[in-house]
Design an enzyme around this catalytic site. Structure first.
Site, PDB file in Angstrom:
ATOM      1  N   GLU A 151      30.958 -87.265  -5.048  1.00  0.00           N
ATOM      2  CA  GLU A 151      30.982 -88.210  -3.933  1.00  0.00           C
ATOM      3  C   GLU A 151      32.055 -89.247  -4.251  1.00  0.00           C
ATOM      4  O   GLU A 151      32.321 -89.540  -5.422  1.00  0.00           O
ATOM      5  CB  GLU A 151      29.621 -88.875  -3.732  1.00  0.00           C
ATOM      6  CG  GLU A 151      28.492 -87.924  -3.402  1.00  0.00           C
ATOM      7  CD  GLU A 151      28.678 -87.147  -2.112  1.00  0.00           C
ATOM      8  OE1 GLU A 151      29.456 -87.625  -1.243  1.00  0.00           O
ATOM      9  OE2 GLU A 151      28.070 -86.080  -1.974  1.00  0.00           O
TER      10      GLU A 151
ATOM     11  N   HIS B 119      24.122 -86.905   1.701  1.00  0.00           N
ATOM     12  CA  HIS B 119      24.860 -86.147   0.705  1.00  0.00           C
ATOM     13  C   HIS B 119      24.625 -86.783  -0.657  1.00  0.00           C
ATOM     14  O   HIS B 119      24.504 -87.996  -0.795  1.00  0.00           O
ATOM     15  CB  HIS B 119      26.361 -86.170   1.015  1.00  0.00           C
ATOM     16  CG  HIS B 119      26.733 -85.309   2.174  1.00  0.00           C
ATOM     17  ND1 HIS B 119      27.460 -84.157   2.047  1.00  0.00           N
ATOM     18  CD2 HIS B 119      26.468 -85.432   3.502  1.00  0.00           C
ATOM     19  CE1 HIS B 119      27.642 -83.610   3.237  1.00  0.00           C
ATOM     20  NE2 HIS B 119      27.046 -84.374   4.137  1.00  0.00           N
TER      21      HIS B 119
ATOM     22  N   ASP C 124      23.705 -81.639  -3.765  1.00  0.00           N
ATOM     23  CA  ASP C 124      24.581 -80.663  -3.117  1.00  0.00           C
ATOM     24  C   ASP C 124      24.997 -79.562  -4.084  1.00  0.00           C
ATOM     25  O   ASP C 124      25.190 -78.411  -3.673  1.00  0.00           O
ATOM     26  CB  ASP C 124      25.816 -81.369  -2.542  1.00  0.00           C
ATOM     27  CG  ASP C 124      25.497 -82.128  -1.268  1.00  0.00           C
ATOM     28  OD1 ASP C 124      24.326 -82.122  -0.856  1.00  0.00           O
ATOM     29  OD2 ASP C 124      26.412 -82.746  -0.695  1.00  0.00           O
TER      30      ASP C 124
ATOM     31  N   HIS D  10      26.869 -90.750   2.010  1.00  0.00           N
ATOM     32  CA  HIS D  10      26.131 -90.588   0.753  1.00  0.00           C
ATOM     33  C   HIS D  10      25.160 -91.719   0.429  1.00  0.00           C
ATOM     34  O   HIS D  10      24.326 -91.588  -0.475  1.00  0.00           O
ATOM     35  CB  HIS D  10      27.094 -90.395  -0.426  1.00  0.00           C
ATOM     36  CG  HIS D  10      28.193 -91.408  -0.517  1.00  0.00           C
ATOM     37  ND1 HIS D  10      27.968 -92.763  -0.641  1.00  0.00           N
ATOM     38  CD2 HIS D  10      29.543 -91.240  -0.508  1.00  0.00           C
ATOM     39  CE1 HIS D  10      29.131 -93.385  -0.720  1.00  0.00           C
ATOM     40  NE2 HIS D  10      30.102 -92.487  -0.623  1.00  0.00           N
TER      41      HIS D  10
ATOM     42  N   ASP E  63      29.927 -80.881  -7.658  1.00  0.00           N
ATOM     43  CA  ASP E  63      30.185 -81.624  -6.431  1.00  0.00           C
ATOM     44  C   ASP E  63      30.444 -83.087  -6.801  1.00  0.00           C
ATOM     45  O   ASP E  63      29.998 -83.559  -7.854  1.00  0.00           O
ATOM     46  CB  ASP E  63      29.011 -81.530  -5.460  1.00  0.00           C
ATOM     47  CG  ASP E  63      29.353 -82.138  -4.106  1.00  0.00           C
ATOM     48  OD1 ASP E  63      30.318 -81.682  -3.470  1.00  0.00           O
ATOM     49  OD2 ASP E  63      28.668 -83.093  -3.694  1.00  0.00           O
TER      50      ASP E  63
END
Length: 239
Positions: free
Chosen positions: A9, A153, A158, A57, A7
């Site tokens: 960001e 997040h 995640d 985030h 994942d």
């Protein structure tokens, strides 16, 4: 079989508008078992972060100012994912950003697809659950994956949650794994918590055989349907 759940960001939604990756989190699965082998970095994007992204985030430009650039970690990342199957929720988003970062490097790197294959769990979820909400929170609820600690997040958090969802969505796994705490500490407290993945062995399904009376009643019913449909009863033709 080696799989890497990944994942990211980012500073915003579109790399074509100059947005950059600011966090990458990966966890490793070997034969559907979490190994505790992680890859986790925060990155200095060398640009501002959209306020809307910060709300998602919680990562600020100030926090990221002393972090490495993507160029500093690119080789390590590619070595980590090489030869694996990447598992990503909404893969086009993350792969698009990673490929954009690779294109910005002075030395030419191939695209992510040249190092590994990619499985998009969002596409998989939409196929399994058409017409339903299939974001990560919805899948956690559907598959009873605890995500109450997910206040914001975070790429590593995640990725860990997605690993549990993926295993549950594709048949579960039977090993209790306690992952060690990441060596890369986060400003976000929710990402500093060591987490455990607990999936319990499912009991063997009990086989219940029908009685002779039930079998006769079933046969009689099938024969009646076959007669009423002029011999077109599919159940009888497939017996």
């Amino acid at each position: 079989m080696r799989q890497v759940v990944l994942d990211t960001e980012t500073t915003g939604l579109d790399p074509m508008e100059g947005h950059r990756v600011i966090e990458i989190g990966c966890v490793e699965l070997i034969n559907r078992r979490l190994t505790g082998n992680r890859f986790h970095v925060y990155l200095n994007p060398e640009r501002d972060i959209d306020p809307g992204a910060v709300e998602v985030h919680g990562l600020s430009a100030e926090f990221l100012a002393d972090k490495p650039r993507f160029a500093d970690v690119a080789e390590d990342l590619l070595a980590y994912i090489k030869g694996s199957e990447l598992i990503i929720h909404n893969a086009p988003f993350d792969i698009g950003f990673l490929n954009h970062e690779l294109r910005l490097l002075p030395s030419r790197f191939a695209s992510v697809a040249d190092y590994c294959t990619v499985l998009d769990t969002l596409a998989l979820a939409r196929k399994k659950h058409p017409g339903q909400r299939n974001n990560l929170d919805a899948l956690c609820k559907r598959y009873s994956v605890d995500n109450r600690h997910r206040e914001l997040h975070g790429a590593l958090l995640d990725a860990e949650i997605l690993a549990e969802v993926y295993l549950a969505m594709t048949g579960g796994q039977t090993l209790l794994v306690l992952e060690p705490e990441s060596t890369n500490q986060s400003a976000n407290k929710s990402q500093q918590k060591p987490r455990s993945t607990i999936l319990v062995n499912r009991p063997e399904l009990k086989i219940i055989h029908c009685s002779e009376t039930e079998l006769q009643a079933h046969t009689s019913r099938i024969n009646a349907i076959d007669k009423a449909s002029n011999g077109k009863c599919l159940w009888k033709s497939q017996r």
